[in-house]
Design an enzyme around this catalytic site. Structure first.
Site, PDB file in Angstrom:
ATOM      1  N   GLY A   1       0.838  -1.194   0.000  1.00 52.36           N
ATOM      2  CA  GLY A   1       0.000   0.000   0.000  1.00 52.36           C
ATOM      3  C   GLY A   1       0.872   1.242   0.000  1.00 52.36           C
TER       4      GLY A   1
ATOM      5  N   GLN B   1       2.855   9.951   1.409  1.00 51.91           N
ATOM      6  CA  GLN B   1       4.217   9.418   1.476  1.00 51.91           C
ATOM      7  C   GLN B   1       5.090   9.858   0.304  1.00 51.91           C
ATOM      8  OE1 GLN B   1       2.504   5.325   2.174  1.00 51.91           O
ATOM      9  NE2 GLN B   1       4.418   5.086   3.315  1.00 51.91           N
TER      10      GLN B   1
ATOM     11  N   CYS C   1       6.153  -0.238   7.080  1.00 48.23           N
ATOM     12  CA  CYS C   1       5.733   0.947   6.351  1.00 48.23           C
ATOM     13  C   CYS C   1       6.885   1.377   5.455  1.00 48.23           C
ATOM     14  CB  CYS C   1       5.389   2.050   7.349  1.00 48.23           C
ATOM     15  SG  CYS C   1       4.892   3.589   6.551  1.00 48.23           S
ATOM     16  N   LEU C   2       6.554   1.761   4.221  1.00 46.57           N
ATOM     17  CA  LEU C   2       7.621   2.147   3.295  1.00 46.57           C
ATOM     18  C   LEU C   2       8.336   3.419   3.760  1.00 46.57           C
ATOM     19  CD1 LEU C   2       5.860   1.349  -0.107  1.00 46.57           C
ATOM     20  CD2 LEU C   2       7.444  -0.078   1.205  1.00 46.57           C
TER      21      LEU C   2
ATOM     22  N   HIS D   1      -4.163   1.453   7.640  1.00 49.45           N
ATOM     23  CA  HIS D   1      -2.811   2.026   7.710  1.00 49.45           C
ATOM     24  C   HIS D   1      -2.686   3.228   6.760  1.00 49.45           C
ATOM     25  CE1 HIS D   1       1.740   1.342   7.985  1.00 49.45           C
ATOM     26  NE2 HIS D   1       1.640   2.149   6.925  1.00 49.45           N
ATOM     27  N   GLU D   2      -3.212   3.075   5.548  1.00 46.96           N
ATOM     28  CA  GLU D   2      -3.064   4.150   4.546  1.00 46.96           C
ATOM     29  C   GLU D   2      -3.963   5.346   4.861  1.00 46.96           C
ATOM     30  OE1 GLU D   2      -0.542   3.806   2.838  1.00 46.96           O
ATOM     31  OE2 GLU D   2      -0.323   1.636   3.059  1.00 46.96           O
TER      32      GLU D   2
ATOM     33  N   HIS E   1      -2.304   7.569   7.176  1.00 45.04           N
ATOM     34  CA  HIS E   1      -1.331   8.456   6.524  1.00 45.04           C
ATOM     35  C   HIS E   1      -1.999   9.744   6.049  1.00 45.04           C
ATOM     36  CE1 HIS E   1       2.500   6.419   6.367  1.00 45.04           C
ATOM     37  NE2 HIS E   1       1.994   5.320   5.818  1.00 45.04           N
TER      38      HIS E   1
END
Lengths: 436, 168
Positions: B46, B51, B91-92, B133-134, B137
């Site tokens: 994702g 991000q 997480c990226l 999670h997204e 963000h």
């Protein structure tokens, strides 16, 4: 979000656990799967099932690869890891998932199985499968005895009865995924109408079918997606099994017994064909009987459902003889291996004689409940003559008041379906009439 | 398509509240394509627009093993939540960091797709985790916010140290 280490590990770990239960503890796959997949998402549950079916279909070939790559066999207390290696190897050789995802998820599954210390071992073996895939595939192809993926005793039995050529066709059919067959409730809808509903729902089907009630789907679908399923318009039942109600051919006003009825697919079909008969459904397994109730309720049909042992009719029978009896006898289930590949590894050669004796005893008991002039339809989902043609020949010798009636549409006295024939399961039917 | 730069913790821009998207146009679709290239390249499941320093309410996801199920969520809203489970998340924007976070196990989400069409989706398992999670963000929230201050501090120091080492 980054891919978690554990992505996909849950389905691999669950598959290893289910396979362990089947291969080491002798449980059936249909018992084992619900125990290990309850916490998985729908997608992971489907993958777990695919992995288990695939491993059980090709077990000898997978074992060959693993034993080739392991310096020495795993110790007994690491048997769960052997199951995990089967899962990993199956993905690399037979499934088209990416190697990277398959290996990392399978290695990570070792942690979920509390075997973190052996992650290196799993990784090492699977990397070798990946590296040596071509040589391994060539080695598999060169071993004749590895091609059929059946236990030796069963392969020999099938070959000795059907000859090498037909045996090959049976082996191959057994290792293929079975199609999904529907049985439409012809009390509530008809074929043309239901096919239109399927087309509307964008569910692909095949046009031809030997029975008006039977529809073969192009792809299996979740039953909840089937139009009218909850309302009892349709059920899931293989083509071969759907012949039972047609062959039994109950008439209005008759007293009919369905012996060993659970889970009730044939029970319901008898009533869909003839709602005006008095149907008594007996089974000794109380848990599975609940499914008979569920099926009848969904289809809005009525039968007297009794929890009783076929061998002890005194405990449940009121003494009134039956016009027709369907005996779907307990059997080796060797005709439905494509739907239950665990059968290949759960059955033992010595089971067959035990089952044949049980079938003979139930046949004799049921015969005594039949009216003179009545008809008994004997059915098994076996392809072994000891349970089928030889069983009926022995019965005919024991009972001189019995006459074998031609089984439509072949006109022959009995009917052995082989798995894959008309895309149906392996099945056996014989129709016996009691002289007046 | 262009690979975009992913902001890394503790970059303050990750704390920006994203703005609703009014028009789904070709420019936005180009951003979406770039985001997919960026996410697949980083082996992610994702990626939120936040991000990649685009502060609009948009994220993408693909939880399949073979990049076969790309999903686009524009102006996403979770309309129903049920169940709880704790799972390891990464997480990226936090390379190499994984921690257990508790989330709803089943959710219903409403959003627009890349053509601006509204859809609803029931999600469970990894996809349910990913969507929650997204969406965090887009609200400037990060998965480490669910951890104890001590753990969060340790992760911050680790990432700062790694960033310094890379700079040297």
């Amino acid at each position: 979000m980054a891919t978690p280490h554990s992505a996909g590990a849950g389905s691999r770990a669950a598959a290893a656990q289910a396979l362990f239960m089947v291969l080491e503890q002798g449980r059936s796959l249909s018992q084992a799967l619900p125990l290990v997949t309850s916490s998985l998402s729908g997608r992971d549950r489907a993958l777990c099932q695919t992995l288990c079916y695939g491993v059980l279909r090709f077990l000898p070939q997978l074992n060959f690869v693993i034993s080739h790559l392991l310096a020495k066999p795993l110790k007994k207390d690491l048997a769960i890891l052997h199951s995990l290696l089967l899962v990993g190897t199956y993905q690399l050789i037979f499934l088209r998932t990416s190697d990277h995802a398959a290996i990392s998820a399978t290695v990570e599954a070792a942690s979920l199985l509390q075997r973190s210390r052996q992650k290196g071992l799993i990784n090492g073996v699977l990397r070798n499968v990946q590296r040596q895939r071509e040589q391994l595939e060539a080695a598999l192809a060169s071993h004749d005895e590895l091609q059929h993926n059946h236990p030796r005793w069963l392969a020999d039995l099938i070959r000795s009865h059907y000859g090498p050529e037909q045996a090959e066709a049976i082996f191959s059919a057994n290792n293929q995924q079975a199609p999904m067959w529907l049985r439409i409730n012809e009390q509530r809808t008809d074929r043309a109408q239901y096919l239109a509903r399927l087309a509307e729902a964008d569910i692909g089907y095949h046009d031809e079918s030997p029975l008006s009630s039977a529809i073969q789907l192009v792809q299996p679908v979740d039953v909840q997606r089937l139009p009218g399923f909850a309302e009892g318009m349709v059920s899931v039942q293989d083509l071969a099994a759907q012949h039972a109600a047609w062959l039994l051919n109950a008439a209005a006003g008759e007293r009919v017994l369905d012996c060993c009825a659970a889970p009730g697919g044939k029970t319901a079909h008898i009533l869909e064909r003839q709602p005006d008969c008095t149907l008594i459904a007996v089974d000794s397994d109380a848990t599975r009987l609940q499914r008979v109730h569920d099926n009848l309720q969904r289809l809005q049909l009525n039968a007297e459902v009794i929890n009783g042992d076929a061998m002890q009719p005194d405990n449940w029978w009121n003494g009134e003889h039956f016009d027709r009896i369907l005996l779907d006898a307990p059997c080796s289930a060797t005709g439905v291996i494509r739907r239950h590949p665990d059968i290949k590894w759960l059955r033992r050669s010595q089971d067959i004689a035990v089952l044949a004796q049980l079938q003979a005893d139930i046949l004799d008991t049921m015969w005594s409940l039949l009216k003179p002039g009545g008809t008994l339809l004997y059915a098994t989902c076996s392809i072994l003559p000891a349970e089928n043609s030889e069983q009926i020949a022995a019965f005919m010798k024991r009972h001189d008041d019995a006459r074998q009636v031609a089984v439509a549409p072949t006109g022959s006295p009995d009917w052995q379906w082989l798995p894959g024939e008309h895309a149906g399961d392996g099945f056996y039917y014989a129709k016996l009439e009691k002289r007046t | 398509m262009t690979k975009l730069t992913i902001l890394e913790y503790p970059d303050e821009r990750l704390r920006t509240m994203a703005q609703p998207i009014e028009a789904v146009d070709d420019a936005l679709r180009a951003t979406i394509d770039d985001m997919f290239e960026t996410m697949y390249d980083a082996s992610g499941v994702g990626l939120a627009a936040t991000q990649v320093d685009v502060h609009r309410r948009l994220f993408i996801a693909d939880c399949s093993e073979d990049q076969s199920e790309p999903l686009v969520f524009i102006n996403p809203e979770i309309t129903e939540k049920s169940g709880e489970f704790a799972n390891e998340e990464g997480c990226l924007s936090f390379p190499g960091v994984y921690a257990k976070v508790e989330r709803a196990s089943n959710i219903k989400v409403q959003a627009q797709d890349r053509h601006g069409e509204t859809f609803t989706l029931n999600a469970e398992g990894l996809l349910a985790i990913c969507i929650q999670h997204e969406i965090d963000h887009l609200n400037g929230k990060l998965f480490v916010d669910y951890l104890s201050p001590l753990k969060r501090d340790r992760i911050r120091k680790k990432l700062e140290k790694e960033a310094r080492q890379r700079a040297e």
